[in-house]
Design a protein around this motif. Structure first.
Motif: not given
Length: 439
Positions: A400-429
């Motif tokens: 509720a506090t996140v919403k009040e401050f007009q922020e976004d509380y992001q959620r990601i699936s565990q599978l996407k977090l595993v895949v995202g780890l590999q994407e982060q290794y490759a990210r250079n931008k």
């Protein structure tokens, strides 16, 4: 100012802080990081909270959380640790702190984070305090049971596996040990108790992790002050950087597995050598892995078989611990990493949420899954000294506090977090900052 072997490295918060430590130092340890931080904070033997200096020497043995926290943090700025560790009866804690006031600081803090009274984090702290007063902040019976059960199950399973010379049973023992260590991670954040030493059943040290994990990573996640995010460089590079070469971006997909499997061995061997040389303080819990080795050698058909069993158990545990930990919610391309554009007003709480994402999977709301997979990670980062068993009580308040401050509380699936780890290794931008969504 500490020197860096990478002069092109730029923090997302230019002019606000200095990089702590020597980048590229081979196999760095947390005590080196702590020594560098003391130099950069430049307050002598005192403790800094916001813009005031205190002498907490007489308070060491009175600290309810244990002496370690005060002793280890001497000579450093503990603002983030102080704010995030004291939620209940905060005003009383401030009154106690005031008794040890020495003088005002003359230099600005070597940290970008703000703690404005009307900001997100201070507002959230005020709102969760009455709830935590009611439900408590310490471990529940279920958490204690899970910790004790996994520790006992590990010992029994590893012993059986060594006796039978069964590779599958030994791997299961390693996975149980991983669950035990991850749960014990909850305990070494809390006030002292014997259960924190369940973490030392692996090849790691709860004492050292109170520096590298609690005082560094938790306070400054995914930044240049985060020891855990830079300790494996240049072999593993998490931060986006144009200088990343092909091997660092893509070959890591292969050799990361060797690091996961063998990392615990390397850190343990280095700890033993440094302890024998007198570089590290002797801690009795360092003997726990040797006691395990003696037991496995005793029950195994041969000494060599017992030694191999010990190696397999800890290798399996280390692999699972590293993979689960790295994919727990920090290293996805949508997470803030130093080099990305930072938010213009870096509120401590919002920056924690920028660098940490929650999971969408329903199973990840189960307490035992949370304890064994670093679950409820954003809330844990906001309030590390609150047991995981209590975090669900304050989650609606946080959302509720996140919403009040007009922020976004992001959620990601565990599978996407595993895949995202590999994407982060490759990210250079670098990513641009997006109001409401962090980056």
């Amino acid at each position: 100012m500490s020197k860096t072997t990478d002069p092109e490295l730029k923090s997302s918060f230019p002019g606000l802080w200095k990089y702590t430590g020597v980048r590229g130092r081979p196999l760095p340890n947390c005590f080196e990081w702590l020594a560098d931080k003391r130099k950069d904070d430049n307050i002598g033997d005192l403790w800094r909270v916001h813009d005031k200096l205190y002498n907490l020497e007489r308070f060491v043995n009175q600290h309810p959380g244990g002496a370690d926290w005060i002793i280890l943090s001497r000579g450093t700025d503990i603002t983030e640790a102080f704010e995030s560790s004291h939620i209940v009866n905060y005003q009383n804690v401030e009154k106690i702190l005031a008794k040890y006031y020495v003088k005002d600081a003359t230099e600005k803090r070597n940290s970008p984070y703000t703690f404005k009274n009307d900001g997100f984090y201070k507002t959230l702290k005020r709102r969760v305090e009455p709830v935590l007063k009611e439900v408590g902040t310490g471990p529940s019976k279920q958490v204690k049971f899970f910790q004790d059960f996994t520790a006992l199950a590990f010992i029994l399973t590893a012993t059986l596996g060594a006796y039978l010379e069964s590779i599958p049973v030994l791997i299961v023992a390693g996975l149980i040990l991983d669950a035990c260590l991850t749960c014990a991670h909850n305990f070494f954040h809390l006030r002292d108790s014997w259960r924190r030493y369940c973490f030392d059943l692996g090849l790691n040290s709860s004492y050292e992790w109170r520096v590298s994990h609690a005082l560094s990573h938790h306070m400054y996640p995914n930044t240049l002050l985060d020891f855990e995010v830079t300790m494996l460089e240049p072999v593993v590079v998490f931060l986006p950087n144009n200088s990343k070469n092909f091997i660092q971006r893509y070959a890591v997909f292969v050799y990361q597995h060797l690091i996961y499997f063998g990392g615990f061995y390397v850190t343990f061997l280095k700890r033993v050598i440094n302890t024998l040389l007198g570089n590290f303080p002797f801690r009795p819990e360092i003997l726990l892995p040797f006691a395990e080795l003696a037991i496995l050698i005793y029950v195994a058909p041969t000494n060599l078989s017992g030694f191999k069993s010990w190696l397999l158990v800890h290798g399996s545990c280390g692999y699972a611990f590293a993979l689960i930990g790295l994919a727990a919610g920090h290293h996805h391309p949508v997470c803030f990493h130093d080099g990305d554009e930072a938010r213009p007003d870096p509120d401590f709480g919002l920056c924690q949420l920028d660098a940490t994402k929650d999971k969408t999977d329903d199973i990840c709301e189960n307490l035992f899954v949370i304890l064994s997979t670093f679950g409820n990670h954003p809330l844990h980062h906001l309030f590390p000294a609150i047991c995981h068993s209590k975090l669900h009580h304050i989650k609606p308040i946080m959302e509720a506090t996140v919403k009040e401050f007009q922020e976004d509380y992001q959620r990601i699936s565990q599978l996407k977090l595993v895949v995202g780890l590999q994407e982060q290794y490759a990210r250079n931008k670098a990513n641009a900052f997006n109001k409401g969504k962090g980056i």
